[in-house]
Design a protein around this motif. Structure first.
Motif, mmCIF file in Angstrom:
data_model
loop_
_atom_site.group_PDB
_atom_site.id
_atom_site.type_symbol
_atom_site.label_atom_id
_atom_site.label_comp_id
_atom_site.label_asym_id
_atom_site.label_seq_id
_atom_site.Cartn_x
_atom_site.Cartn_y
_atom_site.Cartn_z
ATOM 1 N N THR A 194 0.886 -1.082 0.104
ATOM 2 C CA THR A 194 -0.089 -0.107 -0.140
ATOM 3 C C THR A 194 0.832 1.222 -0.043
ATOM 4 O OG1 THR A 194 -0.047 0.031 2.534
ATOM 5 C CG2 THR A 194 -1.957 -1.060 1.363
ATOM 6 N N ALA A 195 0.197 2.382 -0.401
ATOM 7 C CA ALA A 195 1.055 3.785 -0.511
ATOM 8 C C ALA A 195 -0.150 4.486 -0.666
ATOM 9 C CB ALA A 195 1.850 3.796 -1.627
ATOM 10 N N ASP A 196 0.160 5.972 0.095
ATOM 11 C CA ASP A 196 -0.836 7.126 -0.341
ATOM 12 C C ASP A 196 -0.635 7.939 -1.523
ATOM 13 O OD1 ASP A 196 -2.232 6.528 2.086
ATOM 14 O OD2 ASP A 196 -1.011 7.725 3.253
ATOM 15 N N ILE A 197 -1.378 7.795 -2.397
ATOM 16 C CA ILE A 197 -1.409 8.533 -3.895
ATOM 17 C C ILE A 197 -2.091 9.460 -3.722
ATOM 18 C CG2 ILE A 197 -1.101 8.274 -6.230
ATOM 19 C CD1 ILE A 197 0.040 5.301 -5.798
ATOM 20 N N GLY A 198 -1.976 10.819 -4.003
ATOM 21 C CA GLY A 198 -2.713 11.926 -4.020
ATOM 22 C C GLY A 198 -3.802 12.051 -2.869
ATOM 23 N N GLY A 199 -3.102 11.936 -1.537
ATOM 24 C CA GLY A 199 -4.219 11.747 -0.506
ATOM 25 C C GLY A 199 -5.109 10.500 -0.458
ATOM 26 N N LYS A 200 -5.109 9.507 -1.164
ATOM 27 C CA LYS A 200 -5.676 8.491 -1.119
ATOM 28 C C LYS A 200 -4.994 7.163 -0.777
ATOM 29 C CE LYS A 200 -9.464 10.943 -2.750
ATOM 30 N NZ LYS A 200 -10.529 11.151 -1.966
ATOM 31 N N ARG A 201 -5.514 6.409 0.062
ATOM 32 C CA ARG A 201 -4.811 4.912 0.336
ATOM 33 C C ARG A 201 -4.987 4.078 -0.516
ATOM 34 N NH1 ARG A 201 -0.751 2.888 3.312
ATOM 35 N NH2 ARG A 201 -1.287 4.583 4.903
ATOM 36 N N CYS A 202 -4.132 3.677 -1.147
ATOM 37 C CA CYS A 202 -4.156 2.527 -2.515
ATOM 38 C C CYS A 202 -3.371 1.377 -2.165
ATOM 39 C CB CYS A 202 -3.707 3.377 -3.459
ATOM 40 S SG CYS A 202 -4.633 4.862 -4.189
ATOM 41 N N LYS A 203 -4.059 0.403 -2.533
ATOM 42 C CA LYS A 203 -3.113 -0.852 -2.732
ATOM 43 C C LYS A 203 -2.353 -0.746 -3.940
ATOM 44 C CE LYS A 203 -6.566 -3.845 -0.222
ATOM 45 N NZ LYS A 203 -7.431 -5.132 -0.517
ATOM 46 N N ILE A 204 -1.265 -1.198 -4.042
ATOM 47 C CA ILE A 204 -0.455 -1.000 -5.393
ATOM 48 C C ILE A 204 -0.230 -2.604 -5.709
ATOM 49 C CG2 ILE A 204 1.852 -0.398 -6.230
ATOM 50 C CD1 ILE A 204 -0.093 1.713 -4.983
ATOM 51 N N HIS A 205 -0.797 -2.919 -6.679
ATOM 52 C CA HIS A 205 -1.004 -4.522 -7.240
ATOM 53 C C HIS A 205 0.261 -4.763 -8.283
ATOM 54 C CE1 HIS A 205 -4.741 -5.622 -5.574
ATOM 55 N NE2 HIS A 205 -5.287 -4.188 -5.939
ATOM 56 N N ALA A 206 0.892 -3.955 -8.963
ATOM 57 C CA ALA A 206 1.723 -4.084 -9.987
ATOM 58 C C ALA A 206 2.504 -2.983 -10.336
ATOM 59 C CB ALA A 206 1.111 -4.756 -11.329
ATOM 60 N N THR A 207 4.113 -3.244 -10.131
ATOM 61 C CA THR A 207 5.197 -2.341 -10.426
ATOM 62 C C THR A 207 6.103 -2.938 -11.473
ATOM 63 O OG1 THR A 207 6.604 -2.892 -8.738
ATOM 64 C CG2 THR A 207 4.989 -0.904 -8.254
ATOM 65 N N ARG A 208 7.182 -1.874 -12.061
ATOM 66 C CA ARG A 208 8.411 -2.608 -12.706
ATOM 67 C C ARG A 208 9.389 -1.563 -12.347
ATOM 68 N NH1 ARG A 208 5.843 -2.400 -18.504
ATOM 69 N NH2 ARG A 208 5.492 -0.237 -18.933
ATOM 70 N N LEU A 209 10.550 -2.040 -12.517
ATOM 71 C CA LEU A 209 11.685 -1.278 -12.105
ATOM 72 C C LEU A 209 11.815 -0.077 -13.474
ATOM 73 C CD1 LEU A 209 14.260 -3.992 -11.355
ATOM 74 C CD2 LEU A 209 13.033 -2.510 -9.545
ATOM 75 N N SER A 210 12.325 1.248 -12.944
ATOM 76 C CA SER A 210 12.455 2.227 -13.858
ATOM 77 C C SER A 210 14.046 2.811 -13.686
ATOM 78 C CB SER A 210 11.501 3.379 -13.556
ATOM 79 O OG SER A 210 11.910 4.481 -14.471
ATOM 80 N N GLU A 211 14.463 3.200 -14.543
ATOM 81 C CA GLU A 211 16.010 3.990 -14.497
ATOM 82 C C GLU A 211 15.965 5.455 -14.142
ATOM 83 O OE1 GLU A 211 17.528 3.279 -18.596
ATOM 84 O OE2 GLU A 211 17.684 1.281 -18.313
ATOM 85 N N LYS A 212 14.803 6.145 -13.944
ATOM 86 C CA LYS A 212 14.637 7.273 -13.576
ATOM 87 C C LYS A 212 15.360 7.409 -12.117
ATOM 88 C CE LYS A 212 11.059 9.422 -16.508
ATOM 89 N NZ LYS A 212 11.904 10.450 -17.245
ATOM 90 N N SER A 213 15.744 8.495 -11.440
ATOM 91 C CA SER A 213 16.217 8.599 -10.121
ATOM 92 C C SER A 213 15.706 10.172 -9.851
ATOM 93 C CB SER A 213 17.661 8.764 -10.098
ATOM 94 O OG SER A 213 18.206 9.421 -10.892
ATOM 95 N N GLY A 214 15.483 10.359 -8.413
ATOM 96 C CA GLY A 214 15.299 11.503 -7.615
ATOM 97 C C GLY A 214 15.107 11.221 -6.170
ATOM 98 N N ALA A 215 14.566 12.176 -5.478
ATOM 99 C CA ALA A 215 14.349 11.939 -4.032
ATOM 100 C C ALA A 215 13.552 11.257 -3.701
ATOM 101 C CB ALA A 215 13.962 13.783 -3.490
ATOM 102 N N ALA A 216 13.650 10.365 -2.578
ATOM 103 C CA ALA A 216 12.793 9.133 -2.406
ATOM 104 C C ALA A 216 11.253 9.710 -2.248
ATOM 105 C CB ALA A 216 13.263 8.437 -1.219
ATOM 106 N N GLY A 217 10.474 9.116 -2.824
ATOM 107 C CA GLY A 217 8.837 9.165 -2.873
ATOM 108 C C GLY A 217 8.309 10.366 -3.538
ATOM 109 N N THR A 218 9.300 10.989 -4.512
ATOM 110 C CA THR A 218 8.997 11.838 -5.452
ATOM 111 C C THR A 218 8.274 11.276 -6.647
ATOM 112 O OG1 THR A 218 10.590 13.295 -4.445
ATOM 113 C CG2 THR A 218 9.662 13.980 -6.636
ATOM 114 N N VAL A 219 7.178 11.942 -7.001
ATOM 115 C CA VAL A 219 6.727 11.733 -8.218
ATOM 116 C C VAL A 219 7.447 12.048 -9.558
ATOM 117 C CG1 VAL A 219 4.720 11.717 -9.988
ATOM 118 C CG2 VAL A 219 4.286 11.514 -7.628
#
Length: 306
Positions: free
Chosen positions: A235-260
């Protein structure tokens, strides 16, 4: 061989089906957990193994405990050559372990001695293992501590979920038990003891593991999403909404942790690297793609997820 089969959840079904279909064996009885209430309406529901056994016309026993005299007496009257166990969910006493000629053989969802315990498949994915498998083990009074008879290995896909791996290992376990019993009957197996120095243990998976910590590496976050799918789901809060995260994949981008870092596709920075969120589910809503979710929720590059 005359077989008594002991198992409860869906993981144990493929092995039962394959044993029942084998001309070399006869499954004379199935032992499984008692029916339990499930769902919001708490409807009394039979275990998956019971449903399978009844469809195959195999007698079913559902003792509340295997430590009682009644369960032992039933087994003694059945007089099996071997007891095959897969995710039964009950402790077998020494008297039961020593009853059949070939003892009790357990199908375990890991390469023992690694990942003993309740959740070997999920934990292997959570830990990012590249390889796992199933073990046919001669049961003793310990928890997954018996001598190893045979093993079968399989790679774990980078995006494979615990649920997908669970299904594959269930089938692999069915194949392995057929091979194990065949070789046991011919005296072609030399059991070997587990190396206690290599032993690891797993606990039951629960919802306390669900919240995603985006300060972890992208691979750790991705492994959590895979390892907790299909239950209990990361789970994660996205846009102020608690959401279940069902699927992800790795990405090559980088930035401050938790930032869109991007909204099309939806990419979130982690402590190292980033993940693309593919499918999610807001509380009380249906599972959907990230694109469909963002069509109804405002989220911008630079926003922070919790």
């Amino acid at each position: 061989m005359r077989i008594v089969y002991m198992g409860t959840p869906d993981f144990a079904v493929p092995a039962l089906e394959k044993l029942a279909a084998s001309e070399a064996h006869e499954v004379i009885a199935v032992f499984t957990q008692p029916d339990k209430p499930r769902g919001r309406k708490m409807v009394l529901t039979p275990p998956d193994v019971k449903v399978c056994a009844e469809a195959l016309g195999i007698p079913v026993f559902q003792p509340g405990s295997m430590k009682g005299e009644e369960a032992y007496t039933s087994l003694k009257e059945l007089n099996p050559d071997v007891i095959v166990v897969a995710a039964y969910g009950q402790i077998l006493p020494k008297s039961v372990l020593e009853l059949p000629q070939y003892g009790c053989v357990n199908i375990h969802g890991s390469l023992l001695p690694k990942y003993r315990g309740a959740a070997p498949i999920q934990q292997a994915v959570l830990d990012g293992e590249a390889v796992t498998g199933v073990t046919a083990m001669q049961m003793d009074v310990g928890l997954d501590t018996g001598d190893i008879l045979l093993t079968a290995e399989t790679p774990i896909g980078e995006n494979e979920t615990a649920g997908e791996l669970f299904d594959r290992l269930a089938q692999l376990g069915g194949d392995l038990i057929l091979e194990t019993l065949e070789k046991l009957g011919r005296g072609e197996i030399t059991p070997h003891k587990q190396d206690e120095a290599l032993a690891t243990h797993t606990a039951k998976i629960d919802k306390s593991l669900c919240p995603i910590d985006f300060t972890k590496t992208a691979r750790e976050v991705h492994n959590k999403v895979r390892g907790l799918s299909p239950w209990p789901v990361a789970t994660a809060d996205i846009g102020g909404k608690r959401c279940k995260i069902h699927a992800t994949r790795l990405s090559e981008k980088s930035g401050a942790a938790g930032t869109v870092l991007s909204v099309r596709p939806l990419i979130v920075a982690c402590g190292e690297g980033s993940v693309e969120i593919l499918e999610l589910q807001q509380e009380g809503r249906k599972r959907m793609t990230a694109e469909a979710f963002l069509a109804g929720h405002r989220l911008s590059v630079g926003d922070t997820l919790d």
